[in-house]
Design a protein around this motif. Structure first.
Motif, PDB file in Angstrom:
ATOM      1  N   ILE B 541      36.543 150.424  48.569  1.00 14.16           N
ATOM      2  CA  ILE B 541      37.410 149.545  49.355  1.00 14.16           C
ATOM      3  C   ILE B 541      38.612 150.350  49.843  1.00 14.16           C
ATOM      4  O   ILE B 541      39.261 151.055  49.068  1.00 14.16           O
ATOM      5  CB  ILE B 541      37.873 148.335  48.525  1.00 14.16           C
ATOM      6  N   CYS B 546      42.351 146.452  53.590  1.00 16.37           N
ATOM      7  CA  CYS B 546      42.090 145.367  52.630  1.00 16.37           C
ATOM      8  C   CYS B 546      43.296 144.447  52.553  1.00 16.37           C
ATOM      9  O   CYS B 546      44.414 144.875  52.293  1.00 16.37           O
ATOM     10  CB  CYS B 546      41.768 145.930  51.249  1.00 16.37           C
ATOM     11  N   CYS B 552      35.298 139.452  48.924  1.00 19.85           N
ATOM     12  CA  CYS B 552      34.301 140.365  48.370  1.00 19.85           C
ATOM     13  C   CYS B 552      34.094 140.106  46.892  1.00 19.85           C
ATOM     14  O   CYS B 552      32.974 140.029  46.401  1.00 19.85           O
ATOM     15  CB  CYS B 552      34.687 141.817  48.614  1.00 19.85           C
ATOM     16  N   THR B 568      45.212 145.056  47.193  1.00 16.21           N
ATOM     17  CA  THR B 568      43.996 145.814  47.440  1.00 16.21           C
ATOM     18  C   THR B 568      43.012 145.664  46.268  1.00 16.21           C
ATOM     19  O   THR B 568      43.415 145.735  45.113  1.00 16.21           O
ATOM     20  CB  THR B 568      44.324 147.306  47.613  1.00 16.21           C
ATOM     21  N   HIS B 569      41.764 145.430  46.599  1.00 13.73           N
ATOM     22  CA  HIS B 569      40.749 145.252  45.565  1.00 13.73           C
ATOM     23  C   HIS B 569      40.097 146.577  45.218  1.00 13.73           C
ATOM     24  O   HIS B 569      40.197 147.558  45.949  1.00 13.73           O
ATOM     25  CB  HIS B 569      39.707 144.230  46.024  1.00 13.73           C
ATOM     26  N   CYS B 586      33.035 141.106  54.134  1.00 10.05           N
ATOM     27  CA  CYS B 586      34.437 141.450  54.395  1.00 10.05           C
ATOM     28  C   CYS B 586      34.736 141.304  55.884  1.00 10.05           C
ATOM     29  O   CYS B 586      34.053 141.873  56.727  1.00 10.05           O
ATOM     30  CB  CYS B 586      34.750 142.878  53.961  1.00 10.05           C
ATOM     31  N   ALA B 590      37.098 146.510  55.562  1.00 16.26           N
ATOM     32  CA  ALA B 590      37.829 147.285  54.566  1.00 16.26           C
ATOM     33  C   ALA B 590      36.885 148.015  53.614  1.00 16.26           C
ATOM     34  O   ALA B 590      37.334 148.671  52.689  1.00 16.26           O
ATOM     35  CB  ALA B 590      38.760 146.380  53.776  1.00 16.26           C
ATOM     36  N   ILE B 591      35.589 147.875  53.819  1.00 16.61           N
ATOM     37  CA  ILE B 591      34.683 148.489  52.848  1.00 16.61           C
ATOM     38  C   ILE B 591      33.870 149.599  53.498  1.00 16.61           C
ATOM     39  O   ILE B 591      33.354 149.444  54.612  1.00 16.61           O
ATOM     40  CB  ILE B 591      33.793 147.408  52.206  1.00 16.61           C
TER      41      ILE B 591
END
Ligand SMILES: Cc1cc2nc3c(=O)[nH]c(=O)nc-3n(C[C@H](O)[C@H](O)[C@H](O)COP(=O)(O)O)c2cc1C
Ligand code: SF4
Ligand code: SF4
Ligand code: FES
Lengths: 178, 594
Positions: B541, B546, B552, B568-569, B586, B590-591
């Motif tokens: 990520i 993110c 997600c 942020t994850h 997402c 962001a991934i």
């Protein structure tokens, strides 16, 4: 024949009068047409939901063909099942378009939500999940078929909603039965 | 009184409630609060919004009047940010108009020519009179009253019509053999097994214009001297079976099937038989075994079905599309038909386009059109404007055609010359994000599973191929694997009885031939260039994009993602199974895959 009938388990469709009547009717209508065995097995699968071992023996008696022949045909075709499915079936299309379109991810999701693998039924007998061949709706890939209804363009985050519908219905039916 | 610049009307009818309208409402409030928009945007509940065909939960935003449908809670953070903060309408969430007639078959595009599909979507398949109004059963009348069986065969021969089910044999040639075979009783059979994944041309014809197939079969029956016919339809197509049965009943009522048709003394009747989920039953000898009520195993040819077919009687088997062409050929003349197409492939062909192309669906084009025209002019190019990588034709027995052959004119011979086949008309468009080794593995899984097991090379060989391909995809490939795949493929091709075994190696051989470097990357560098093979990739990520929307984390099937709301994850690589769901859901890109 009589002896055989005595050995049928009480849970078998043959032991239940309404289902027995359907089975007899299917046999009566089709046993003399050319190639009737396939027609009979298809009808049994459709209307009873599966073809038990006892049902296969019954068919072979009535049609005067060896049980091994009936068994050979049943085991050849993937549509015929010998054990009952859950009240609902969720089928994942594993055709090319759907594979490319993201069905494998949906399967992960289903495994997580229901706790069973493809080919298995949830312990409460409510939902069976299965993989299937292209259902001919490729332009809507990825495709999930719930009972008879085709759901197209299923995104992973929409999928729980589709499942919820069968789960809720399942709850209702079991409550009604209780 | 407060002044709101926007109003959101959320549908809360029972159906939408069941699918989660309440969660949507909660999430909307949440997001509006956090963006400081509560005083500007008002959320209201309403009963069903307009169109009952739109999938809920749905909502309408005023003053713009934009209708968003088929929503899930996960869409809300993105929707609020885009629509209410940035003022951009989110196209992908807008309600799709349910055009009942057609998602898979739109109006003909400029390079299309509709012969087989001409009535599809135009007439009511359950009303024979609508077919008759389109000159239906005129061809049968003409044949029965003005033509001898031999002239019918000559006419079809002149048209150059070739079988649309795979091998492309001249239809009239087969009819001639069946006619010349001695015997009182003969049969016609229609192959509606359409087992190739990604192909649905036949289904559409059966569901939308069943009488064209019935009429074609009746004409063939007259030509070869048969009084009985079977349509073998796969069990996956219950609607097609139902439609066919209704059509057959109506044709009987109108005297187009049965005894003494149109008072000419010609007798012909027809029934539908269902398959039960065995792909190999599309092979004509297996199909006949299945109609006879047996296991659907192929048998050696010769004897060909035209000599010894159903119940040992001369039988003619053609594909749905082959038959559907016949009435038009009779009515408009063989010259009209032969004017379309290439030197050896006449007429049109239907294709089911699927995969990464913008306009998926059914098309019908004259032979000789190029793949480029199909993908770009008709298909509208590749989704998300990515690059085309290959076109797969012919189903699991077909091959991959790389972009250097994009200007190849599509006909039976041209496709064969690059290692693929026409097959029945499935066409999968493959973009740059697809791994060719994985695709080859996918097809091998299919054929391995569908091999009837009669021939050892097919049964054992396909399993071996699958093992090697799986190993390569898992990053455990070894030097020499490619050569072993090639050798095994040659053996399977040479020693299998039916087309399934003979064609099974095609996806492997063509992918090696045109994309060898992808195999090598997997084997030598343990790298999947298209970033597909799970064992060779990881997900990450990105901190910047993110937004911490939690979508997600809530969708990950193994709970590998952690992180607080609006922070942020993070993905735990030890738990992550690389399924790719997080990337799909997402909304903020962001991934990333590494
Ligand atoms: C494994 C296998 C599967 C096949 N599946 C189909 C099918 O689904 N539909 C079809 O029309 N032909 C299929 N065929 C081709 C048939 O054997 C046969 O060639 C065709 O039905 C003849 O009709 P045509 O001359 O009109 O093409 C298949 C062949 C093989 C070897
Ligand atoms: S080649 Fe394969 S599918 Fe065909 S008959 Fe042999 S074993 Fe069966
Ligand atoms: S790729 Fe799948 S398993 Fe891995 S973090 Fe994303 S959603 Fe979870
Ligand atoms: S591949 Fe899934 S519907 Fe055809």
């Amino acid at each position: 024949m009589l002896k055989f009938l005595e050995t049928i388990p009480a849970t078998d469709p043959l032991a239940k009068p309404e289902q027995r009547q359907i089975i007899d009717q299917i046999l009566e209508e089709n046993k003399d047409i050319p190639g009737g065995l396939m027609v009979i097995l298809n009808e049994l699968q459709n209307r009873i939901g599966f073809i038990s071992l006892a049902m296969q023996q019954y068919v072979s008696h009535k049609m005067r063909i060896p049980t091994s022949t009936v068994h050979g045909v049943v085991s050849f075709y993937s549509f015929f099942t010998t054990t009952p499915r859950g009240r609902h079936t969720v089928k994942f299309c594993m055709g090319t378009a759907c594979y490319v379109g993201g069905v494998p991810q949906l399967i992960e999701k289903a495994k997580q939500t229901l706790g069973v693998d493809p080919g298995q039924t949830t312990p409460d007998g409510n939902v069976t999940i299965e993989l299937c061949r292209c259902v001919g709706a490729c332009s809507q890939a990825p495709v999930v078929v719930v009972d008879e209804e085709v759901h197209g363009r299923v995104r992973p985050n929409k999928f729980p909603q589709i499942l919820r519908a069968v789960l809720d219905q399942g709850k209702q039916t079991s409550e009604q039965q209780a | 009184m407060a002044f709101y610049r926007s109003h959101i009307l959320v549908s809360v009818d029972p159906k939408c409630l069941q699918k989660g309208s309440h969660e949507i409402l909660d999430s909307l409030q949440d997001e509006l609060v956090s963006h400081g928009l509560v005083d500007e945007v008002q959320v209201l509940e309403t009963s069903r919004i307009g169109d009952p065909d739109v999938d809920g939960p749905d909502l309408i935003v005023y003053p713009e009047g934009v209708h968003y449908a088929n929503l899930s809670v996960d869409d809300i953070p993105f929707l609020v940010e885009e629509h209410f903060l940035k003022g951009r309408i989110v196209e992908k969430l807008k309600a799709r108009e349910h055009v009942l007639s057609d998602e898979e078959l739109g109006a003909p595009k400029s390079k299309e020519v509709r012969v087989v599909l001409r009535n599809c979507g135009k007439i009511d398949p359950n009303n024979i009179e609508e077919y008759i109004a389109e000159d239906g059963y005129m061809a049968l009348a003409k044949v029965l009253t003005e033509m001898s069986p031999e002239t019918v065969i000559d006419t079809v021969m002149q048209s150059g019509l070739r079988g649309r089910g795979g091998a492309g044999f001249l239809a009239a040639q087969k009819w001639k053999f069946a006619r010349q075979s001695p015997g009182e009783i003969k049969y016609v059979g229609c192959n509606a097994d359409e087992g190739d994944p990604g192909a649905f041309m036949n289904r559409r014809v059966l569901e939308s214009d069943p009488h064209s197939v019935i009429e074609g079969m009746a004409i063939a029956a007259y030509a070869i001297g048969a009084e009985h016919g079977y349509i073998y339809c796969r069990a996956e197509y219950p609607l097609a079976v139902k439609t066919l049965n209704i059509a057959i009943m109506q044709a009987r009522e109108f005297g187009f099937l049965g005894k003494n048709i149109m008072g000419t003394g010609f007798t012909f009747d027809l029934e539908v038989r269902m398959g039960a989920g065995a792909f190999v039953c599309g092979e004509e000898t297996a199909l006949m075994s299945s109609i006879e009520g047996k296991r659907g195993e192929p048998r050696p040819r010769p004897p060909f079905p035209a000599v010894k077919g159903l119940w040992q009687k001369p039988t003619n088997i053609n594909n749905v599309e082959t038959y559907a062409n016949v009435p038009q050929i009779v009515l408009k003349g063989p010259e009209w038909f032969a004017a379309m197409g290439t030197e050896k492939s006449k007429g049109t062909k239907t294709f089911a386009m699927a995969g990464d192309v913008k306009n998926t669906g059914l098309i019908e084009v004259p032979f000789g059109i190029t793949l480029r025209e199909i993908v770009y002019d008709i298909g509208g190019g590749i989704k998300d404007d990515k690059d085309l990588k290959a076109v797969q034709t012919g189903g699991p027995m077909g091959g991959f055609i790389p972009i250097q052959y994009l200007d190849l004119p599509v006909d039976y011979e041209a496709l064969a010359s690059v290692g693929s086949i026409m097959g029945s008309g499935g066409m999968i468009i493959i973009d740059e994000d697809t791994c060719m080794v994985d695709m080859a593995r996918f097809f091998m899984e299919f054929t391995q599973d569908e091999s009837c097991g009669k021939c050892v090379p097919c049964r054992v060989g396909t399993r071996r191929l699958l093992e090697i391909l799986t190993r390569i995809c898992e990053g455990k490939g070894q030097e020499g694997d490619i050569e072993q795949l090639e050798n095994l493929s040659q053996e399977i091709r040479a020693d299998s009885l039916c087309g399934l075994g003979q064609g099974a190696p095609n996806p492997v051989l063509t992918s090696i031939k045109y994309f060898r470097e992808e195999y090598e990357a997997h084997i030598r560098e343990k790298r999947c260039p298209a970033k597909v093979c799970r064992a060779l990739i990881s997900y990450e990520i990105l901190e910047g994009p993110c937004t911490g929307c939690t979508v997600c984390a809530r969708n990950c099937p193994v709970n590998a993602i952690s992180g607080e709301r609006r922070q942020t994850h993070l993905i735990d690589p030890d738990i992550c199974i690389c399924c790719g769901i997080c990337m799909q859901v997402c909304n903020f890109n962001a991934i990333r895959i590494n």
